[in-house]
Write an enzyme that holds these catalytic residues in place. Sequence first.
Site, mmCIF file in Angstrom:
data_model
loop_
_atom_site.group_PDB
_atom_site.id
_atom_site.type_symbol
_atom_site.label_atom_id
_atom_site.label_comp_id
_atom_site.label_asym_id
_atom_site.label_seq_id
_atom_site.Cartn_x
_atom_site.Cartn_y
_atom_site.Cartn_z
ATOM 1 N N ARG A 25 65.468 -73.903 -16.113
ATOM 2 C CA ARG A 25 64.195 -74.319 -15.496
ATOM 3 C C ARG A 25 64.353 -74.560 -14.001
ATOM 4 O O ARG A 25 63.456 -74.272 -13.212
ATOM 5 C CB ARG A 25 63.664 -75.572 -16.210
ATOM 6 N N ASP A 314 69.646 -78.007 -31.786
ATOM 7 C CA ASP A 314 70.821 -77.199 -31.438
ATOM 8 C C ASP A 314 72.119 -77.791 -31.989
ATOM 9 O O ASP A 314 73.177 -77.178 -31.873
ATOM 10 C CB ASP A 314 70.936 -77.075 -29.913
HETATM 11 C C1 S3P Z 1 65.400 -74.468 -25.605
HETATM 12 C C2 S3P Z 1 64.612 -74.720 -26.693
HETATM 13 C C3 S3P Z 1 65.086 -74.655 -28.077
HETATM 14 C C4 S3P Z 1 66.611 -74.654 -28.144
HETATM 15 C C5 S3P Z 1 67.236 -73.737 -27.139
HETATM 16 C C6 S3P Z 1 66.827 -74.123 -25.737
HETATM 17 C C7 S3P Z 1 64.806 -74.545 -24.265
HETATM 18 O O1 S3P Z 1 64.619 -73.465 -28.673
HETATM 19 O O2 S3P Z 1 67.043 -74.317 -29.429
HETATM 20 O O3 S3P Z 1 68.640 -73.780 -27.238
HETATM 21 O O4 S3P Z 1 65.551 -74.569 -23.266
HETATM 22 O O5 S3P Z 1 63.572 -74.578 -24.164
HETATM 23 P P1 S3P Z 1 63.167 -73.364 -29.379
HETATM 24 O O6 S3P Z 1 62.140 -73.498 -28.333
HETATM 25 O O7 S3P Z 1 63.170 -71.993 -29.994
HETATM 26 O O8 S3P Z 1 63.153 -74.470 -30.375
#
Ligand code: S3P
Length: 440
Positions: A25, A314
């Site tokens: 981000r 995660d």
């Molecule tokens: C993330 C959101 C999660 C996570 C990924 C990172 C992010 O995924 O599992 O490792 O940075 O927005 P999902 O949005 O598919 O839950």
Amino acid sequence: MLISHPTQGLHGTIELPGDKSISHRAVILGSLADGESVIHHLLEGEDVLKTVGAFRAMGVDARRDESGAWRIRGVGLDGLSEPLDVLDMGNSGTAMRLLAGLLAGQPFFSVLTGDESLRGRPMGRVALPLARMGARILGRDANRFAPLAIQGSDLTGIDYISPVASAQVKTAVLFAGLTASGRTTVTEPALSRDHTERMLTAFGVPVERQGLSVAVTGHSRLKGLEMTVPGDVSSAAFPMVAALLAPGSEVTLKGVGVNPTRTGLLELLLAMGADITVSNPRDAGGEPVADLVVRHSRLKGIEVPPEVVPRAIDEFPVFALAAACAEGETVVTGAEELRVKESDRIRAIALGLGAQGARIEELADGMRVTGRPEGLEGGGVAEAFGDHRVAMTLMVAGMAARAPVRVTGKANIETSFPGFASLMNGLGGRIGQDEQGERR
Ligand code: S3P
């Protein structure tokens, strides 16, 4: 082939690499801002470097200075240029989904692709809401899978009710909302990680939150900033569980991000009886940070409340290992998202830890783990399925088992945790390449 040998107590103080979600981000919003952003402690893992590469391909000057900070010369919301080639996002679902949202409203054509794992992960969850905003996105299998071809167009804000608690979906829609006319609102079934909301606010974009809904208004400008990325709590999970399982351990993890939308594992381990002290709470660029002291503990199985699942999503691979070494049974449900991560993590973990003596029964949306407080036998060879968190979990399993654990297949640890083996070995681990195993 990677090998991890049984270890005695782990000791020491470490700092984790920067948070992966926050780093993506920071690169994206820094690129879209007016003026320069200086990002300290950016994760230099392969996933984030894919995001950096994509913005460079769209004309952004992003470079690491002598101090190790990343300087990103933002080009403004409408300053990106059409990439000359396909954008390869490697293994990173976050990079692909977040960029799909952003590129949908840019006045040019782009194509997003990735490795075999990423090309097999669902993209309809972002393509559908973006299409409702007016996006023109084509992908394989009725726009469900990458490569995604995006012909940027004029977008209109929508009110989107997401069926999944996914920060990637939420962020993709909100990023599209930055270039759309009017207001874009996303409502989730449960709160997913809120780094996007916090960081947009830090970059000067008004963000309205009401319960599980969050809204932005199109064409709000972003102002460059200086920030420090907290240590990744998802990476901290590995030394944390290793220290809990290896008798005699005491490990200090400094500067770890403790955003409440990310600390589900901590909550679960504490409920299992873990001795973890959280101290020195502070703020880094709108994100809470603290130091954690973790000591070897005897853990008890628990039933995981489904509402904790998005906050720990995660961490289930390494959580399953903790449960496999606890006393009694642990049940995880409501976690069907684990089937569409970098691998099918329910299957990969049941197979991988199962080969080391763990008793894990797959459920459609989770797992039932019957703990073995005496610890795992180890000695097995397991497949990583190209999944960094599966590979690291198996390495931690080896540290806590009675015989070494070997991992085959692409481990991809560099995507999220560069320096994993040396950091763990600095605490007393014995992780390395198994040349003998490769010859066998
Ligand atoms: C993330 C959101 C999660 C996570 C990924 C990172 C992010 O995924 O599992 O490792 O940075 O927005 P999902 O949005 O598919 O839950």
